[in-house]
Design a protein around this motif. Structure first.
Motif, short mmCIF file in Angstrom:
data_model
loop_
_atom_site.label_atom_id
_atom_site.label_comp_id
_atom_site.label_asym_id
_atom_site.label_seq_id
_atom_site.Cartn_x
_atom_site.Cartn_y
_atom_site.Cartn_z
N VAL A 170 0.87 -1.18 0.00
CA VAL A 170 0.00 0.00 0.00
C VAL A 170 0.90 1.22 0.00
N THR A 171 0.60 2.18 -0.85
CA THR A 171 1.32 3.45 -0.84
C THR A 171 0.33 4.56 -0.56
N ILE A 172 0.63 5.38 0.44
CA ILE A 172 -0.19 6.54 0.79
C ILE A 172 0.51 7.79 0.27
N ALA A 173 -0.17 8.59 -0.54
CA ALA A 173 0.38 9.88 -0.92
C ALA A 173 0.26 10.82 0.26
N TRP A 232 -7.60 0.17 9.19
CA TRP A 232 -7.04 -0.92 8.39
C TRP A 232 -5.55 -0.72 8.17
N LEU A 233 -5.16 0.49 7.75
CA LEU A 233 -3.75 0.75 7.47
C LEU A 233 -2.93 0.69 8.76
N ASN A 234 -3.51 1.09 9.87
CA ASN A 234 -2.78 0.97 11.14
C ASN A 234 -2.52 -0.48 11.51
N PRO A 238 2.52 -2.58 11.22
CA PRO A 238 3.61 -3.36 11.83
C PRO A 238 4.26 -4.35 10.87
N ALA A 239 3.55 -4.75 9.81
CA ALA A 239 4.11 -5.71 8.85
C ALA A 239 5.09 -5.04 7.89
#
Length: 266
Positions: A170-173, A232-234, A238-239
């Motif tokens: 996943v990439t967050i801008a 979800w992203l939180n 950790p992974a």
């Protein structure tokens, strides 16, 4: 300095003390962050357009937020043209509040060079629930996800290349948001003063509402159940599979009446 150099600096401890301007140099090969690159194709987009836009009332009493006018055209039109310009041909739009207005305006998407489908929510599914409504795609593909209330000039092709090259799932801008502190900021190490900083401007990376999400992770989102993007992203953090893409281009959120008026006046 190239566009890639600036983004890499912002991934570290770099925090500029001046505005970042758009750099048009195509991203070059750069040192990798994270795992080695793999082949991934960003072959579809999802635009989240179901929100009520309560903070934009009374403008949104009869007009859905993504259809508000910016620069002489509805914001959603601009977003769809950007999706097409990035080489994507398939785009889903999640709709709820005044969804019929959006469907009537956008239609099948052919005038934007897109094949548009609609994900119709009967109850709010949260900020990521629409992902569970998408059809299954190739395991080696990824989806561009954008909030329908962001105005930006982000180089989407650079975002896709960054996502692949840095091995993100996943990439967050992210956008550097300025916070002006009207007081002297005191920096301490325990009880000992390190230094005082008089009325600083802090530039903090904030979630810009633009994501690239690998298909294998997207399949974890349940169908027809509320799902919150932040939660979800939180849980994924950790992974070590979530990275960020620092925006060096123009970006504005129009989630409030003040922000919308500020953008229109700029």
């Amino acid at each position: 300095m190239t566009e890639e150099d600036v983004r890499l600096a912002l991934c570290g401890n770099g925090r500029p003390h001046h505005s970042i301007t758009t750099l048009l140099t195509h991203p070059s090969e750069a040192p990798l962050i994270g795992t080695p690159p793999r082949s991934v194709s960003v072959d579809r987009a999802l635009v989240m357009a179901g929100g009520r836009g309560s903070r934009l009332r009374p403008l949104t009493d009869s007009i859905p937020k993504p259809l508000l006018d910016v620069d002489g055209e509805p914001l959603l039109h601009r977003l769809l043209r950007q999706v097409a310009a990035a080489g994507i041909t398939r785009c889903a739009i999640s709709v709820l509040y005044l969804g019929s207005r959006i469907e009537a305006d956008i239609g099948d998407g052919s005038r934007f060079g897109l094949e548009i489908s609609y994900l119709r929510e009967t109850d709010p599914l949260g900020t990521a629930g629409a992902l569970g409504q998408l059809d299954e795609a190739s395991a080696s593909s990824a989806t561009l996800v954008m909030n329908g209330d962001v105005y930006h000039d982000v180089n989407l092709r650079a975002l896709f290349a960054w996502h692949e090259r840095h091995g993100n799932r996943v990439t967050i801008a992210t956008h550097l948001h300025e916070v002006h502190v009207p007081f002297g900021l005191a920096h301490f190490e325990g009880q000992r003063l390190d230094h005082l900083e008089e009325k600083p401007t802090l530039r903090l990376p904030v979630n810009a509402g633009i994501y690239v999400i690998d298909e294998q992770l997207r399949r974890d989102v349940p169908r027809a159940e509320p799902w919150d993007m932040v939660d979800w992203l939180n849980t994924l953090a950790p992974a070590g599979v979530v990275g960020h893409f620092p925006i060096v281009e123009r970006w504005h959120d129009i989630g409030s009446l003040a922000e919308y008026e500020r953008l229109r006046d700029s």
